[in-house]
Motif scaffolding. Structure first.
Motif, PDB file in Angstrom:
ATOM      1  N   TYR A 102      57.026  43.762 -93.094  1.00  0.00           N
ATOM      2  CA  TYR A 102      55.902  44.726 -92.823  1.00  0.00           C
ATOM      3  C   TYR A 102      56.010  45.835 -93.763  1.00  0.00           C
ATOM      4  O   TYR A 102      56.900  46.155 -94.226  1.00  0.00           O
ATOM      5  CB  TYR A 102      56.263  45.209 -91.172  1.00  0.00           C
ATOM      6  CG  TYR A 102      57.547  45.525 -90.759  1.00  0.00           C
ATOM      7  CD1 TYR A 102      58.145  46.463 -91.015  1.00  0.00           C
ATOM      8  CD2 TYR A 102      58.643  44.445 -90.572  1.00  0.00           C
ATOM      9  CE1 TYR A 102      59.421  46.896 -90.534  1.00  0.00           C
ATOM     10  CE2 TYR A 102      59.851  44.539 -90.194  1.00  0.00           C
ATOM     11  CZ  TYR A 102      60.189  45.943 -90.178  1.00  0.00           C
ATOM     12  OH  TYR A 102      61.566  46.052 -89.637  1.00  0.00           O
TER      13      TYR A 102
ATOM     14  N   TYR B  73      55.236  50.151 -93.894  1.00  0.00           N
ATOM     15  CA  TYR B  73      55.160  51.197 -93.317  1.00  0.00           C
ATOM     16  C   TYR B  73      55.354  52.284 -94.124  1.00  0.00           C
ATOM     17  O   TYR B  73      55.655  52.281 -95.228  1.00  0.00           O
ATOM     18  CB  TYR B  73      56.002  51.207 -91.949  1.00  0.00           C
ATOM     19  CG  TYR B  73      57.662  50.882 -92.435  1.00  0.00           C
ATOM     20  CD1 TYR B  73      58.346  51.965 -92.447  1.00  0.00           C
ATOM     21  CD2 TYR B  73      57.777  49.432 -92.722  1.00  0.00           C
ATOM     22  CE1 TYR B  73      59.767  51.951 -92.967  1.00  0.00           C
ATOM     23  CE2 TYR B  73      59.309  49.443 -92.976  1.00  0.00           C
ATOM     24  CZ  TYR B  73      60.123  50.548 -93.254  1.00  0.00           C
ATOM     25  OH  TYR B  73      61.356  50.233 -93.461  1.00  0.00           O
ATOM     26  N   ASP B  74      55.233  53.626 -93.479  1.00  0.00           N
ATOM     27  CA  ASP B  74      55.404  54.871 -94.449  1.00  0.00           C
ATOM     28  C   ASP B  74      54.767  54.888 -95.700  1.00  0.00           C
ATOM     29  O   ASP B  74      55.203  55.352 -96.755  1.00  0.00           O
ATOM     30  CB  ASP B  74      56.673  55.125 -94.638  1.00  0.00           C
ATOM     31  CG  ASP B  74      57.619  55.436 -93.471  1.00  0.00           C
ATOM     32  OD1 ASP B  74      56.719  55.818 -92.251  1.00  0.00           O
ATOM     33  OD2 ASP B  74      58.823  55.654 -93.178  1.00  0.00           O
TER      34      ASP B  74
ATOM     35  N   SER C 196      50.097  48.996 -85.834  1.00  0.00           N
ATOM     36  CA  SER C 196      50.028  50.436 -85.493  1.00  0.00           C
ATOM     37  C   SER C 196      48.926  51.019 -86.447  1.00  0.00           C
ATOM     38  O   SER C 196      48.954  50.754 -87.647  1.00  0.00           O
ATOM     39  CB  SER C 196      51.130  51.350 -85.293  1.00  0.00           C
ATOM     40  OG  SER C 196      51.142  52.543 -84.917  1.00  0.00           O
TER      41      SER C 196
ATOM     42  N   SER D  24      46.229  45.648 -82.680  1.00  0.00           N
ATOM     43  CA  SER D  24      47.422  44.906 -82.870  1.00  0.00           C
ATOM     44  C   SER D  24      47.216  43.172 -82.169  1.00  0.00           C
ATOM     45  O   SER D  24      48.066  42.439 -82.273  1.00  0.00           O
ATOM     46  CB  SER D  24      48.366  45.523 -82.196  1.00  0.00           C
ATOM     47  OG  SER D  24      48.169  45.701 -80.596  1.00  0.00           O
TER      48      SER D  24
ATOM     49  N   SER E 117      50.657  53.952 -89.952  1.00  0.00           N
ATOM     50  CA  SER E 117      50.147  52.816 -89.572  1.00  0.00           C
ATOM     51  C   SER E 117      51.301  51.816 -90.088  1.00  0.00           C
ATOM     52  O   SER E 117      52.115  52.150 -90.789  1.00  0.00           O
ATOM     53  CB  SER E 117      48.996  52.206 -90.651  1.00  0.00           C
ATOM     54  OG  SER E 117      49.438  52.439 -91.913  1.00  0.00           O
ATOM     55  N   VAL E 118      51.438  50.325 -89.507  1.00  0.00           N
ATOM     56  CA  VAL E 118      52.252  49.577 -89.713  1.00  0.00           C
ATOM     57  C   VAL E 118      51.530  48.312 -89.886  1.00  0.00           C
ATOM     58  O   VAL E 118      50.769  47.839 -89.054  1.00  0.00           O
ATOM     59  CB  VAL E 118      53.416  49.321 -88.380  1.00  0.00           C
ATOM     60  CG1 VAL E 118      54.252  48.118 -88.710  1.00  0.00           C
ATOM     61  CG2 VAL E 118      54.334  50.745 -88.278  1.00  0.00           C
ATOM     62  N   CYS E 119      51.678  47.588 -91.116  1.00  0.00           N
ATOM     63  CA  CYS E 119      51.045  46.326 -91.456  1.00  0.00           C
ATOM     64  C   CYS E 119      52.093  45.169 -91.356  1.00  0.00           C
ATOM     65  O   CYS E 119      53.182  45.227 -92.154  1.00  0.00           O
ATOM     66  CB  CYS E 119      50.405  46.749 -92.781  1.00  0.00           C
ATOM     67  SG  CYS E 119      49.952  44.852 -93.439  1.00  0.00           S
ATOM     68  N   MET E 120      51.823  44.162 -90.538  1.00  0.00           N
ATOM     69  CA  MET E 120      52.907  43.212 -90.511  1.00  0.00           C
ATOM     70  C   MET E 120      52.241  41.930 -91.103  1.00  0.00           C
ATOM     71  O   MET E 120      51.160  41.580 -90.744  1.00  0.00           O
ATOM     72  CB  MET E 120      53.118  43.060 -88.885  1.00  0.00           C
ATOM     73  CG  MET E 120      54.257  41.567 -88.841  1.00  0.00           C
ATOM     74  SD  MET E 120      54.787  41.217 -87.085  1.00  0.00           S
ATOM     75  CE  MET E 120      53.200  40.438 -86.430  1.00  0.00           C
TER      76      MET E 120
END
Length: 143
Positions: free
Chosen positions: A39, A41-42, A65, A86, A107-110
């Motif tokens: 994932y 993030y940041d 997210s 999601s 945001s969080v990309c999985m």
């Protein structure tokens, strides 16, 4: 493999007043065994990720997210997909160039991947990717 094989995958939702639950099962919700999960993030504002294609690896990309855009290119055309739910994944087959940008704050990309990490599976140069597809390299002034 072209953009016609890219698709949104609606994931199951179990609704509950205490909060919703979504799950993903390999070879059921995605057309492959899940061998790796990572994932992002940041990601700083204005930054982009990706900038490569895979020879064999398939992926399902999910906005856990926030939101972001996935820009996919099959060597002949490109398409932008906005990810902000999601319970939706974006299935990306092999041999598709991808860029991820326009990340919202937090945001969080999985990403669920069909293969373990293997640097030899990557095309990191767009011209080499096009040649790998049997297409001519794009002249420098058009790239």
């Amino acid at each position: 493999m072209g953009l016609e094989n890219v698709r949104y995958v609606e994931l199951p939702i179990i609704h509950d007043r205490r909060g919703n639950l979504t799950f993903i099962e390999g070879n059921k919700h995605v057309p492959f065994d899940i061998r790796r999960v990572y994932y992002l993030y940041d990601v700083p504002g204005g930054a982009h990720r990706g900038g490569h294609a895979h020879r064999q690896l398939e992926q399902l990309i999910v906005a856990m997210s926030g939101s972001f855009d996935v820009v996919l290119d099959d060597g002949q055309r490109s398409r932008r997909f906005h990810m902000n739910r999601s319970f939706y994944g974006l299935y990306v087959p092999r041999m598709i160039w991808r860029e991820i940008d326009n990340f919202s704050s937090g945001s969080v990309c999985m990403v669920l991947a069909s293969e373990h990490y293997d640097e030899a599976d990557y095309y990191r140069d767009y011209q080499e990717f096009r040649v790998g597809l049997g297409l001519p390299a794009v002249p420098e002034d058009e790239a």
